[in-house]
Write an enzyme that holds these catalytic residues in place. Structure first.
Site, PDB file in Angstrom:
ATOM      1  N   HIS A  22       0.573  -1.231   0.448  1.00 50.96           N
ATOM      2  CA  HIS A  22      -0.353   0.150  -0.067  1.00 50.96           C
ATOM      3  C   HIS A  22       1.062   1.403  -0.015  1.00 50.96           C
ATOM      4  O   HIS A  22       2.011   1.749   0.658  1.00 50.96           O
ATOM      5  CB  HIS A  22      -0.998  -0.244   1.273  1.00 50.96           C
ATOM      6  N   ASP A  59      -0.781   4.074   1.181  1.00 50.07           N
ATOM      7  CA  ASP A  59      -0.602   5.249   1.877  1.00 50.07           C
ATOM      8  C   ASP A  59       0.079   5.546   3.211  1.00 50.07           C
ATOM      9  O   ASP A  59       0.369   3.972   3.696  1.00 50.07           O
ATOM     10  CB  ASP A  59      -2.204   5.328   2.525  1.00 50.07           C
ATOM     11  N   ASP A 114       6.267   0.926   5.878  1.00 48.77           N
ATOM     12  CA  ASP A 114       4.738   0.706   6.389  1.00 48.77           C
ATOM     13  C   ASP A 114       4.768   1.344   5.345  1.00 48.77           C
ATOM     14  O   ASP A 114       3.884   2.762   5.804  1.00 48.77           O
ATOM     15  CB  ASP A 114       4.841   0.255   7.587  1.00 48.77           C
ATOM     16  N   GLU A 136      -4.874   1.844   3.027  1.00 44.68           N
ATOM     17  CA  GLU A 136      -4.318   0.391   4.253  1.00 44.68           C
ATOM     18  C   GLU A 136      -5.323   1.295   5.190  1.00 44.68           C
ATOM     19  O   GLU A 136      -5.283   0.372   6.552  1.00 44.68           O
ATOM     20  CB  GLU A 136      -3.284  -0.150   4.203  1.00 44.68           C
ATOM     21  N   HIS A 150       4.168   3.568  12.481  1.00 40.60           N
ATOM     22  CA  HIS A 150       3.501   3.851  13.054  1.00 40.60           C
ATOM     23  C   HIS A 150       3.488   5.331  14.247  1.00 40.60           C
ATOM     24  O   HIS A 150       3.025   5.428  14.405  1.00 40.60           O
ATOM     25  CB  HIS A 150       2.236   3.340  13.791  1.00 40.60           C
TER      26      HIS A 150
END
Length: 473
Positions: A110, A112, A143, A178, A443
Site C-alpha cells: 500500500h 498510503d 510501512d 490501508e 506508525h
C-alpha cells in the site's frame, strides 16, 4: 502443478540464482532512490489531509510499474465504498498475463501512510528521507513504501536476468487506503476480480524475526475498533456544588474501562477467546529492548510473551475526547468519548469480539451511564495453510535471499483485508511477508527501514519470482 527441486542449504546456488542475486544487489541504490522519492509524498487517506497527495503517490507508483517494462497494462483505479456515495482512494493495478502454462502471482502493498503525529518527536523531518546508522528514516519508509519497492526492485532484477524467458503471470495491486481501514478494498477485489486472480498472493506488509532473520507470517490477530460515548449529565455542572453526589462522565468512563483488564493486564472480557499454539523462545529482555519498555515498568499478561502478542486478545484505548489540560476547569463533564481498539485472537471473528466487548461494557457501566457505540471497524484474523507449494518456494527463497533459516511468525497486528482475499480467491495461497524488523517503529515517530533487511527482502522476492517462473501448471 509442479515445481522444480530447489537447492538445499548445503548446495551452492545455480548460475541463474547467482545472477538473480547479483542483479538484485546492483539494483538496490536505484530502488532506495525511488523509495526516497515516494517517502517525500505525504499521502494520507484521512479526510483531514490533502487528498491530492494520494493522487500524486498513486501516479508515482504507476510510473514505477510502467518503468519495469513487464506489465501489459498499468492503471490507477478507484472503487466505491459500500454503503456510501463515496469513492475509495486511488489504487494502482498492473497486470501481466501468464505465458506457456506458468502460474500468476499477485503482489500487494500500500502507498498510503499513517499521519506523522507530533513533528517534534521526529529526529529528522518525517517526509524527508534520511539515512543514518544503516537505516532509512521517514514516514512510510518501512510501512509500506518499502513493500512497494521490494516488488518493483525484484521485478526489475528478474526481468533483466530472464528477459524473454519470463513467462510468469504477475499482477500488482498497490492500495491507497490501508491505513484508513481499506474501506473500498472488498469492492475493488470484486470490480477487478479477473485482473487480480492469481495462484499465489504476496502481501508485503508484515515483518521479520529480526534484522537478519526472515519471517513468514502464518497467523494474524483480527481487530475490533469502535467509538464509545459515555454520558451521565445533560449539561456540565460545577464540580464543587455537585461533586460527591453526581457522577460525571469521566468518573464513569474510568471505572468502566478499568474492568476490561485483570490485575495482571490480561483481557477480562468474557467471550473474547484465546488460541492455544506453541511459540518460539522470546525473552523479557528482548521485549523490553524492542518495545522500549521503561526500566521500572513490567510487562502485562500471562503465559509466554509471544502467546500474549500472537494468540491472545488485547484491548487498548487509543483516543479520548475530553477537556484538555490547558482548558481544565472545575466542571463535571457531561460526556466523554473514547476510541477502543481490540486485537482478536486468530480463530475468532471481529464481530464476535465486538459483541463481547459491547456486552461487557454495558454490564459494567456504573451508575446507569448512557453508552453509545458507533463507527465499528472489524476484521478477522488469519491462519495460513503452510502445506502449499508456494509456501515451500517462499521459505526456500527466504533461506537463500537472507542466508538464514526463516522463522514462522505470528503477528500481533492485524491485516483485516486478508479475509477478503481468502473469500474472493479461495484457491490462492497467501504469503504474508515484509521488510520491517523489530526496530522499524511503524506508525510511530522515527519510523525507519533497516537497509540490509531491505536488500535481503528484494533478493528473496526476486528468487521467488524466478523460481515460480519454473512452475508449470
Amino acid at each position: 502443478m509442479t515445481s522444480p527441486a530447489q537447492p538445499s542449504a548445503s548446495n551452492p546456488p545455480s548460475d541463474r540464482d547467482a545472477a538473480i542475486l547479483e542483479t538484485a544487489a546492483s539494483g538496490i541504490p536505484a530502488a532506495l532512490s525511488d523509495l526516497g522519492r515516494l517517502v517525500r509524498i505525504p499521502g494520507m487517506a484521512w479526510p483531514a489531509f490533502d487528498q491530492t497527495q494520494l493522487e500524486r503517490s498513486a501516479e508515482a507508483v504507476a510510473a514505477l510499474a510502467t518503468g519495469t517494462g513487464v506489465f501489459d497494462e498499468v492503471r490507477v483505479l478507484r472503487a466505491a465504498i459500500p454503503g456510501t456515495d463515496e469513492q475509495g482512494q486511488p489504487a494502482v493495478l498492473a497486470k501481466r498475463a501468464a505465458r506457456n502454462g506458468r502460474p500468476t502471482i499477485l503482489l500487494y502493498a500500500h502507498h498510503d501512510v499513517q499521519p506523522p503525529g507530533d513533528d517534534a518527536l521526529w529526529e529528522t523531518p518525517p517526509f524527508e528521507p534520511t539515512v543514518r546508522d544503516g537505516r532509512l528514516y521517514g514516514r512510510g519508509a518501512a510501512d509500506d513504501k518499502a513493500g512497494i519497492m521490494s516488488h518493483i526492485a525484484s521485478i526489475r532484477a528478474v526481468s533483466e536476468v530472464l528477459a524473454g524467458d519470463l513467462d510468469l503471470g504477475i499482477a500488482m495491486f498497490i492500495e491507497g487506503e490501508e491505513e484508513y481501514g481499506s474501506r473500498s478494498f472488498a469492492q475493488f477485489l470484486s470490480d477487478n476480480k479477473e485482473a487480480l486472480r492469481a495462484d499465489a498472493i504476496v502481501v508485503a506488509d508484515s515483518g521479520n524475526w529480526d534484522s537478519v532473520t526472515p519471517g513468514l507470517t502464518v497467523s494474524l490477530r483480527g481487530n475490533a475498533r469502535f467509538t464509545l460515548r459515555v454520558r451521565t449529565l445533560d449539561h456540565a455542572s460545577h464540580s464543587g456544588m455537585f461533586g460527591g453526589a453526581v457522577p460525571d462522565a469521566m468518573m464513569a468512563t474510568v471505572r468502566m474501562l478499568a474492568t476490561l483488564w485483570n490485575e495482571d493486564g490480561s483481557v477480562a472480557v468474557e467471550g473474547m477467546t484465546e488460541r492455544d499454539a506453541p511459540t518460539p523462545d522470546y525473552t523479557e529482555e528482548t521485549l523490553r529492548d524492542e518495545a522500549g519498555l521503561l526500566p521500572g515498568t513490567s510487562p502485562i499478561g500471562n503465559g509466554t510473551i509471544l502467546s500474549r502478542i500472537w494468540n491472545k486478545p488485547s484491548v487498548t484505548v487509543i483516543g479520548i475526547d475530553a477537556t484538555s489540560v490547558a482548558a481544565a476547569s472545575n466542571t463535571l463533564l457531561p460526556e466523554v468519548t473514547v476510541v477502543i481498539s481490540a486485537r482478536v485472537a486468530p480463530g475468532q471473528t471481529g464481530q464476535e469480539a465486538y459483541e463481547a466487548l459491547q456486552a461487557h461494557l454495558r454490564a459494567n457501566a456504573p451508575w446507569g451511564a448512557e453508552l453509545t457505540f458507533t463507527d465499528p471497524d472489524l476484521g478477522d484474523g488469519f491462519l495460513v495453510d503452510t502445506s502449499g507449494w508456494a509456501v515451500a518456494l517462499t521459505r526456500d527463497a527466504m533461506r537463500d535471499g537472507y542466508d538464514a533459516t526463516p522463522v514462522d511468525l505470528g503477528v500481533g497486528g492485524s491485516i483485516p483485508f486478508i479475509a477478503d482475499l481468502v473469500r474472493e480467491f479461495p484457491e490462492a495461497q497467501i504469503l504474508v511477508t515484509g521488510v520491517e524488523d523489530p526496530y522499524s517503529r511503524a506508525h510511530s515517530p522515527n519510523e525507519s527501514l533497516h537497509l540490509d533487511t531491505f536488500r535481503h527482502a528484494v533478493a528473496t522476492e526476486a528468487l521467488l519470482l524466478a523460481r515460480m517462473n519454473d512452475v508449470v501448471r
